[in-house]
Design a protein around this motif. Structure first.
Motif, short mmCIF file in Angstrom:
data_model
loop_
_atom_site.label_atom_id
_atom_site.label_comp_id
_atom_site.label_asym_id
_atom_site.label_seq_id
_atom_site.Cartn_x
_atom_site.Cartn_y
_atom_site.Cartn_z
N CYS A 5 0.84 -1.19 0.00
CA CYS A 5 0.00 0.00 0.00
C CYS A 5 0.88 1.25 0.00
O CYS A 5 1.85 1.34 0.76
N ILE A 6 0.53 2.21 -0.86
CA ILE A 6 1.30 3.46 -0.91
C ILE A 6 0.76 4.50 0.08
O ILE A 6 1.25 5.61 0.13
N LYS A 7 -0.25 4.12 0.83
CA LYS A 7 -0.80 4.93 1.92
C LYS A 7 -1.36 6.28 1.48
O LYS A 7 -1.19 7.29 2.15
N CYS A 8 -2.04 6.27 0.34
CA CYS A 8 -2.62 7.50 -0.19
C CYS A 8 -3.92 7.88 0.53
O CYS A 8 -4.35 9.02 0.47
N ALA A 9 -4.58 6.91 1.15
CA ALA A 9 -5.85 7.09 1.89
C ALA A 9 -7.05 7.38 1.02
O ALA A 9 -8.10 7.78 1.52
N LYS A 10 -6.95 7.14 -0.28
CA LYS A 10 -8.12 7.34 -1.15
C LYS A 10 -9.24 6.37 -0.81
O LYS A 10 -10.40 6.63 -1.11
N CYS A 11 -8.89 5.27 -0.17
CA CYS A 11 -9.86 4.24 0.18
C CYS A 11 -10.69 4.59 1.43
O CYS A 11 -11.82 4.11 1.58
N ASN A 12 -10.16 5.40 2.30
CA ASN A 12 -10.83 5.67 3.58
C ASN A 12 -12.26 6.20 3.45
O ASN A 12 -13.14 5.76 4.19
N ASP A 23 -10.94 5.54 12.90
CA ASP A 23 -9.68 5.04 13.45
C ASP A 23 -8.90 4.41 12.30
O ASP A 23 -9.40 3.51 11.63
N GLU A 24 -7.69 4.89 12.07
CA GLU A 24 -6.88 4.44 10.94
C GLU A 24 -6.67 2.92 10.93
O GLU A 24 -6.55 2.32 9.87
N VAL A 25 -6.64 2.30 12.09
CA VAL A 25 -6.46 0.85 12.14
C VAL A 25 -7.60 0.15 11.40
O VAL A 25 -7.38 -0.87 10.76
N TYR A 26 -8.79 0.73 11.47
CA TYR A 26 -9.97 0.13 10.85
C TYR A 26 -10.24 0.75 9.47
O TYR A 26 -11.36 1.14 9.16
N SER A 27 -9.20 0.84 8.68
CA SER A 27 -9.30 1.36 7.31
C SER A 27 -8.57 0.38 6.40
O SER A 27 -7.76 -0.42 6.88
N PRO A 28 -8.82 0.43 5.11
CA PRO A 28 -8.10 -0.49 4.21
C PRO A 28 -6.59 -0.40 4.35
O PRO A 28 -5.91 -1.42 4.42
N ARG A 29 -6.05 0.80 4.45
CA ARG A 29 -4.59 0.87 4.56
C ARG A 29 -4.11 0.40 5.93
O ARG A 29 -3.04 -0.15 6.06
N GLY A 30 -4.93 0.56 6.95
CA GLY A 30 -4.60 -0.01 8.26
C GLY A 30 -4.62 -1.53 8.22
O GLY A 30 -3.72 -2.19 8.75
N TYR A 31 -5.65 -2.08 7.57
CA TYR A 31 -5.73 -3.54 7.42
C TYR A 31 -4.53 -4.06 6.63
O TYR A 31 -3.95 -5.08 6.98
#
Length: 83
Positions: A5-12, A23-31
């Motif tokens: 993951c490039i950690k762009c956060a477009k998925c959040n 909570d970032e842990v419960y996001s696609p990039r956190g997963y």
């Protein structure tokens, strides 16, 4: 994992668990980060990681937004099946 993951956060903004918790842990990039830790065996509590990963609804809404086309749901499911 070949792709990271490039950690762009477009998925959040489309992730139901992130929108519920903010909570970032419960996001696609956190997963994905937790999946990466599992792959590297760099974790403290396997059970805690599986508990967090199991909150993913596996709806797939995040995947079309990923700029590097990561199969996010497949990665999470594969990690969970290793438990």
């Amino acid at each position: 994992m070949d792709n990271i993951c490039i950690k762009c956060a477009k998925c959040n903004p489309v992730c139901p668990t992130f929108l519920e918790s903010y909570d970032e842990v419960y996001s696609p990039r956190g997963y994905l980060h937790l999946c990466e830790l599992m792959g590297q065996q760099a974790f403290q509590s396997r059970e805690e990681i599986f508990q967090v990963l199991s909150t993913c609804t596996q709806c797939g809404d995040c995947e079309p937004l990923c700029p590097i086309d990561l199969p996010i749901v497949k990665i999470i499911a594969k990690t969970l099946s290793c438990g």
